[in-house]
Design a protein around this motif. Sequence first.
Motif, mmCIF file in Angstrom:
data_model
loop_
_atom_site.group_PDB
_atom_site.id
_atom_site.type_symbol
_atom_site.label_atom_id
_atom_site.label_comp_id
_atom_site.label_asym_id
_atom_site.label_seq_id
_atom_site.Cartn_x
_atom_site.Cartn_y
_atom_site.Cartn_z
ATOM 1 N N UNK A 111 0.856 -1.203 0.000
ATOM 2 C CA UNK A 111 0.000 0.000 0.000
ATOM 3 C C UNK A 111 0.884 1.242 0.000
ATOM 4 N N UNK B 255 -3.407 9.418 10.767
ATOM 5 C CA UNK B 255 -2.437 9.176 11.836
ATOM 6 C C UNK B 255 -1.486 8.030 11.473
ATOM 7 N N UNK B 256 -1.909 7.165 10.552
ATOM 8 C CA UNK B 256 -1.025 6.074 10.109
ATOM 9 C C UNK B 256 -0.069 6.639 9.062
ATOM 10 N N UNK C 142 2.665 5.827 7.689
ATOM 11 C CA UNK C 142 3.391 5.090 6.655
ATOM 12 C C UNK C 142 2.666 5.146 5.317
ATOM 13 N N UNK C 143 1.421 5.639 5.332
ATOM 14 C CA UNK C 143 0.661 5.761 4.085
ATOM 15 C C UNK C 143 0.534 7.222 3.676
ATOM 16 N N UNK D 75 -2.019 9.990 1.933
ATOM 17 C CA UNK D 75 -3.474 10.117 1.901
ATOM 18 C C UNK D 75 -3.887 11.127 0.834
ATOM 19 N N UNK E 74 1.200 -2.220 9.474
ATOM 20 C CA UNK E 74 1.120 -0.863 10.031
ATOM 21 C C UNK E 74 1.366 -0.867 11.545
ATOM 22 N N UNK F 252 -5.237 9.453 17.981
ATOM 23 C CA UNK F 252 -6.405 9.483 17.106
ATOM 24 C C UNK F 252 -6.339 8.388 16.062
ATOM 25 N N UNK F 253 -6.178 7.204 16.512
ATOM 26 C CA UNK F 253 -6.153 6.075 15.593
ATOM 27 C C UNK F 253 -7.187 5.065 16.062
ATOM 28 N N UNK G 296 -5.366 -1.686 10.990
ATOM 29 C CA UNK G 296 -5.720 -0.302 11.310
ATOM 30 C C UNK G 296 -7.140 0.028 10.844
ATOM 31 N N UNK H 207 -8.996 2.787 9.089
ATOM 32 C CA UNK H 207 -8.795 4.025 8.329
ATOM 33 C C UNK H 207 -10.162 4.673 8.147
#
Lengths: 123, 238
Positions: free
Chosen positions: A61, A85-86, A88-89, A91, B10, B54-55, B87, B89
């Motif tokens: 991804x 917040x992730x 590694x991606x 957006x 992740x 905030x995940x 995760x 999303x």
Amino acid sequence: MERFIKIKQDMNNHALRDYPLEAVGIITKDFNYIPCKNISDNPKETFYLDPAALVENDGNIWGIFHSHPGQDNPIPSQEDKIGAAFQEYKFLVGFNNKFYIYWYNEDIDSLIFADFQEKHIAC
Amino acid sequence: MLAKIKIHSAFKSLFTELEYKADFKKYADILYYLGAMHPKFQRYAKAIEQGQCQEGYALLDKNLKPISDQELFIKSVKTDDVFHIVPAIVGGGGKRTQKLLTYAAIATAAYFAFPLVANAFAPSTGAQLGSAALGAEAAIGTTTASAGLGISAGTLAVNAGLALVTMLFTQRQDIKQTDQNVRSNDMFGGLQNTVSSSTPIPLIYGMHRVPGQLISGYLDTVDHGKDDSITVESRFAT
């Protein structure tokens, strides 16, 4: 240039096809766009990327796209911060051929966004 | 039953491996296990619960279907089951996401204290978001003890909720208006209720002894002559 145009076309087609619902999809590391299911309870105004798609494409991804249907200027919303917040991606958000890339800046606890350009997929 | 847990890349920073095998009975045991055996994940789950992070994350079964909070406590693990931690999303156009997030926060916070009550309030999306925040704390004890505590605390909360609903739909009577001012007798004062109406009373099963209740009483005087002693008879009906 071709792959950049193709990604934009694929994202735009998906966004228009799913209108008035929010479309969501995955951009793979080789820059192919994979439309995914939005499993949100309120898909007209929110998105929740089907986690199954994340498992199926784990390790491949590059980024995640979602649409803001019907918006003239589809900039990322404050609520998009959660998914971003992730880090590694990458957006992306957009609608009607306008796309923005955005990321979360931890220092200022905010989203930063810019026009999605070819240079973003050059690396 | 021996099952496999696959960690999404992740979350690789939260775990030392991307795949674990362990023995579980219920689906909920998986989250207790993750919280108890993986301190980084425990801190992460706690940060979500406390709003510092905030995940969110979701637990999927072997068919890649998100596991709801209800399924966590109902379904049993089968041999060779595979679970995925991935995760969550999420986001939105800004119109209603705040509500979605509020639900998620409620689900997570409530789940932390009362896992079963959270099921009733959380919509599916919210419930899956960060629902594992639960296990992190609960997992410190034994699995069985933690689950038991959750259920009894949840039951208490449900009872409290029912009492509230009952109160809302039951009109309480004003004791002064219905009894004291209207009814009277020949005793020293008006009748008084010793219990308020519309209030639940305990129902006791089995044989038991109760004291009598004074309903009324009177004094009876007998005619007498000049030198007779006065006899006063008192009678009380019970």
